[in-house]
Design a protein around this motif. Structure first.
Motif, PDB file in Angstrom:
ATOM      1  N   ASN A 172     -16.400   4.523   1.627  1.00  0.00           N
ATOM      2  CA  ASN A 172     -15.368   3.807   0.882  1.00  0.00           C
ATOM      3  C   ASN A 172     -14.002   4.434   1.094  1.00  0.00           C
ATOM      4  OD1 ASN A 172     -17.004   1.871  -0.428  1.00  0.00           O
ATOM      5  ND2 ASN A 172     -17.604   3.363  -1.963  1.00  0.00           N
ATOM      6  N   ASP A 173     -12.971   3.611   0.940  1.00  0.00           N
ATOM      7  CA  ASP A 173     -11.591   4.079   0.969  1.00  0.00           C
ATOM      8  C   ASP A 173     -10.992   3.836  -0.411  1.00  0.00           C
ATOM      9  OD1 ASP A 173     -12.070   4.432   3.652  1.00  0.00           O
ATOM     10  OD2 ASP A 173     -10.390   3.214   4.331  1.00  0.00           O
ATOM     11  N   GLU A 174     -10.061   4.693  -0.789  1.00  0.00           N
ATOM     12  CA  GLU A 174      -9.312   4.512  -2.022  1.00  0.00           C
ATOM     13  C   GLU A 174      -7.906   4.080  -1.636  1.00  0.00           C
ATOM     14  OE1 GLU A 174      -9.417   7.282  -5.629  1.00  0.00           O
ATOM     15  OE2 GLU A 174      -7.519   7.777  -4.620  1.00  0.00           O
ATOM     16  N   VAL A 175      -7.510   2.905  -2.108  1.00  0.00           N
ATOM     17  CA  VAL A 175      -6.224   2.330  -1.739  1.00  0.00           C
ATOM     18  C   VAL A 175      -5.359   2.216  -2.988  1.00  0.00           C
ATOM     19  CG1 VAL A 175      -5.083   0.311  -0.753  1.00  0.00           C
ATOM     20  CG2 VAL A 175      -7.313   1.037   0.129  1.00  0.00           C
ATOM     21  N   THR A 176      -4.148   2.763  -2.914  1.00  0.00           N
ATOM     22  CA  THR A 176      -3.203   2.674  -4.017  1.00  0.00           C
ATOM     23  C   THR A 176      -2.134   1.664  -3.649  1.00  0.00           C
ATOM     24  OG1 THR A 176      -3.590   4.987  -4.584  1.00  0.00           O
ATOM     25  CG2 THR A 176      -1.597   3.958  -5.478  1.00  0.00           C
ATOM     26  N   VAL A 224       0.844  -1.179   0.000  1.00  0.00           N
ATOM     27  CA  VAL A 224       0.000   0.000   0.000  1.00  0.00           C
ATOM     28  C   VAL A 224       0.887   1.239   0.000  1.00  0.00           C
ATOM     29  CG1 VAL A 224      -1.756   1.301   1.271  1.00  0.00           C
ATOM     30  CG2 VAL A 224      -1.883  -1.216   1.171  1.00  0.00           C
ATOM     31  N   ALA A 225       0.713   2.084  -1.010  1.00  0.00           N
ATOM     32  CA  ALA A 225       1.456   3.337  -1.099  1.00  0.00           C
ATOM     33  C   ALA A 225       0.670   4.463  -0.448  1.00  0.00           C
ATOM     34  CB  ALA A 225       1.740   3.678  -2.553  1.00  0.00           C
ATOM     35  N   GLU A 226      -0.666   4.356  -0.527  1.00  0.00           N
ATOM     36  CA  GLU A 226      -1.523   5.402   0.027  1.00  0.00           C
ATOM     37  C   GLU A 226      -2.905   4.831   0.283  1.00  0.00           C
ATOM     38  OE1 GLU A 226      -2.840   9.976  -1.063  1.00  0.00           O
ATOM     39  OE2 GLU A 226      -2.217   8.653  -2.683  1.00  0.00           O
ATOM     40  N   ALA A 227      -3.527   5.307   1.344  1.00  0.00           N
ATOM     41  CA  ALA A 227      -4.907   4.947   1.648  1.00  0.00           C
ATOM     42  C   ALA A 227      -5.650   6.220   2.027  1.00  0.00           C
ATOM     43  CB  ALA A 227      -4.972   3.928   2.775  1.00  0.00           C
ATOM     44  N   LYS A 228      -6.642   6.575   1.212  1.00  0.00           N
ATOM     45  CA  LYS A 228      -7.478   7.739   1.496  1.00  0.00           C
ATOM     46  C   LYS A 228      -8.767   7.237   2.111  1.00  0.00           C
ATOM     47  CE  LYS A 228      -5.797  10.443  -2.404  1.00  0.00           C
ATOM     48  NZ  LYS A 228      -6.171  11.043  -3.690  1.00  0.00           N
ATOM     49  N   HIS A 229      -9.037   7.656   3.324  1.00  0.00           N
ATOM     50  CA  HIS A 229     -10.202   7.161   4.050  1.00  0.00           C
ATOM     51  C   HIS A 229     -11.408   8.052   3.808  1.00  0.00           C
ATOM     52  CE1 HIS A 229      -7.650   4.246   5.976  1.00  0.00           C
ATOM     53  NE2 HIS A 229      -6.799   5.210   6.256  1.00  0.00           N
ATOM     54  N   ALA A 260      -7.592   0.760  -5.938  1.00  0.00           N
ATOM     55  CA  ALA A 260      -8.779  -0.015  -5.570  1.00  0.00           C
ATOM     56  C   ALA A 260      -9.690   0.833  -4.700  1.00  0.00           C
ATOM     57  CB  ALA A 260      -8.371  -1.272  -4.807  1.00  0.00           C
ATOM     58  N   THR A 261     -10.981   0.646  -4.868  1.00  0.00           N
ATOM     59  CA  THR A 261     -11.962   1.239  -3.973  1.00  0.00           C
ATOM     60  C   THR A 261     -12.560   0.100  -3.166  1.00  0.00           C
ATOM     61  OG1 THR A 261     -12.492   2.945  -5.592  1.00  0.00           O
ATOM     62  CG2 THR A 261     -14.077   2.596  -3.833  1.00  0.00           C
ATOM     63  N   VAL A 262     -12.437   0.186  -1.850  1.00  0.00           N
ATOM     64  CA  VAL A 262     -12.990  -0.831  -0.956  1.00  0.00           C
ATOM     65  C   VAL A 262     -13.795  -0.121   0.127  1.00  0.00           C
ATOM     66  CG1 VAL A 262     -11.093  -2.446  -1.380  1.00  0.00           C
ATOM     67  CG2 VAL A 262     -10.952  -0.869   0.538  1.00  0.00           C
ATOM     68  N   ALA A 292     -11.289  -1.968   4.551  1.00  0.00           N
ATOM     69  CA  ALA A 292      -9.939  -1.406   4.686  1.00  0.00           C
ATOM     70  C   ALA A 292      -9.464  -1.502   6.130  1.00  0.00           C
ATOM     71  CB  ALA A 292      -9.929   0.046   4.209  1.00  0.00           C
ATOM     72  N   ARG A 293     -10.358  -1.226   7.070  1.00  0.00           N
ATOM     73  CA  ARG A 293     -10.002  -1.316   8.485  1.00  0.00           C
ATOM     74  C   ARG A 293      -9.713  -2.763   8.871  1.00  0.00           C
ATOM     75  NH1 ARG A 293     -11.729  -3.288  12.604  1.00  0.00           N
ATOM     76  NH2 ARG A 293     -13.787  -3.804  11.819  1.00  0.00           N
ATOM     77  N   ARG A 294     -10.584  -3.672   8.458  1.00  0.00           N
ATOM     78  CA  ARG A 294     -10.427  -5.092   8.792  1.00  0.00           C
ATOM     79  C   ARG A 294      -9.146  -5.679   8.218  1.00  0.00           C
ATOM     80  NH1 ARG A 294     -12.207  -8.983   5.709  1.00  0.00           N
ATOM     81  NH2 ARG A 294     -13.694  -7.642   4.644  1.00  0.00           N
ATOM     82  N   LEU A 295      -8.765  -5.232   7.009  1.00  0.00           N
ATOM     83  CA  LEU A 295      -7.554  -5.722   6.355  1.00  0.00           C
ATOM     84  C   LEU A 295      -6.299  -4.990   6.819  1.00  0.00           C
ATOM     85  CD1 LEU A 295      -8.908  -6.062   2.707  1.00  0.00           C
ATOM     86  CD2 LEU A 295      -8.487  -7.919   4.325  1.00  0.00           C
ATOM     87  N   GLY A 296      -6.480  -3.903   7.553  1.00  0.00           N
ATOM     88  CA  GLY A 296      -5.331  -3.124   8.020  1.00  0.00           C
ATOM     89  C   GLY A 296      -4.609  -2.411   6.894  1.00  0.00           C
ATOM     90  N   LEU A 297      -5.363  -1.920   5.904  1.00  0.00           N
ATOM     91  CA  LEU A 297      -4.752  -1.294   4.735  1.00  0.00           C
ATOM     92  C   LEU A 297      -4.233   0.098   5.075  1.00  0.00           C
ATOM     93  CD1 LEU A 297      -7.296  -2.398   1.993  1.00  0.00           C
ATOM     94  CD2 LEU A 297      -5.096  -3.424   2.585  1.00  0.00           C
ATOM     95  N   ALA A 298      -2.940   0.175   5.243  1.00  0.00           N
ATOM     96  CA  ALA A 298      -2.248   1.426   5.547  1.00  0.00           C
ATOM     97  C   ALA A 298      -0.911   1.395   4.819  1.00  0.00           C
ATOM     98  CB  ALA A 298      -2.041   1.562   7.052  1.00  0.00           C
TER      99      ALA A 298
END
Length: 142
Positions: A22-26, A13-18, A37-39, A44-50
């Motif tokens: 929805n969150d936008e994850v790069t 993950v390079a960036e996560a916009k909360h 990706a849009t999740v 995003a919280r459950r997967l720990g996307l940061a």
């Protein structure tokens, strides 16, 4: 992890916009390409996307659009990989097309035979593989 998704890209993950919903994850791949990706925010919280989290982006080949003669900066889809056609396999109804960029990143698409013919897809032809951020499934180990 074994899935039916033809396109699986490992990176971090390079960036996560909360956002509220929805969150936008790069996700940055080893070759420097980015998949957006849009999740849901809950996912995003459950997967720990940061930033820095290792993850895999998956896209079904049937969700990929193939275009030729296009400026990929002028399409609304967040993910557009320019390259050349490296494989064309025609079936009874659909054609399996692979577009590979100059770093070796290959994206598979399943399109109709009539579309493949209309686009004149042959090995070596410049093309772009395009897919929406909402078509990307994100997975992590754990």
């Amino acid at each position: 992890m074994i899935t039916s998704a033809r396109n699986q890209f490992s990176g971090e993950v390079a960036e996560a916009k909360h956002g509220a919903v929805n969150d936008e994850v790069t996700l940055r791949l080893a070759g420097g390409q980015e998949i957006v990706a849009t999740v849901t925010s809950e996912s995003a919280r459950r997967l720990g996307l940061a930033s820095g989290k290792k993850a895999v982006a998956m896209v079904k080949a049937s969700s990929v659009i193939v275009m030729v003669d296009v400026d990929v900066s002028k399409v609304s889809a967040r993910n557009a990989i320019s390259g050349k056609v490296t494989n064309v396999t025609k079936g009874a109804v659909n054609t399996d097309v692979t577009v590979t960029d100059d770093t070796g990143l290959a994206i598979s698409a399943i399109i109709t035979n009539s579309s493949a013919e209309r686009l004149g897809l042959v090995v070596g032809k410049p093309a772009a593989a395009i897919f929406k951020a909402s078509s990307v499934i994100v997975a992590v180990d754990g």
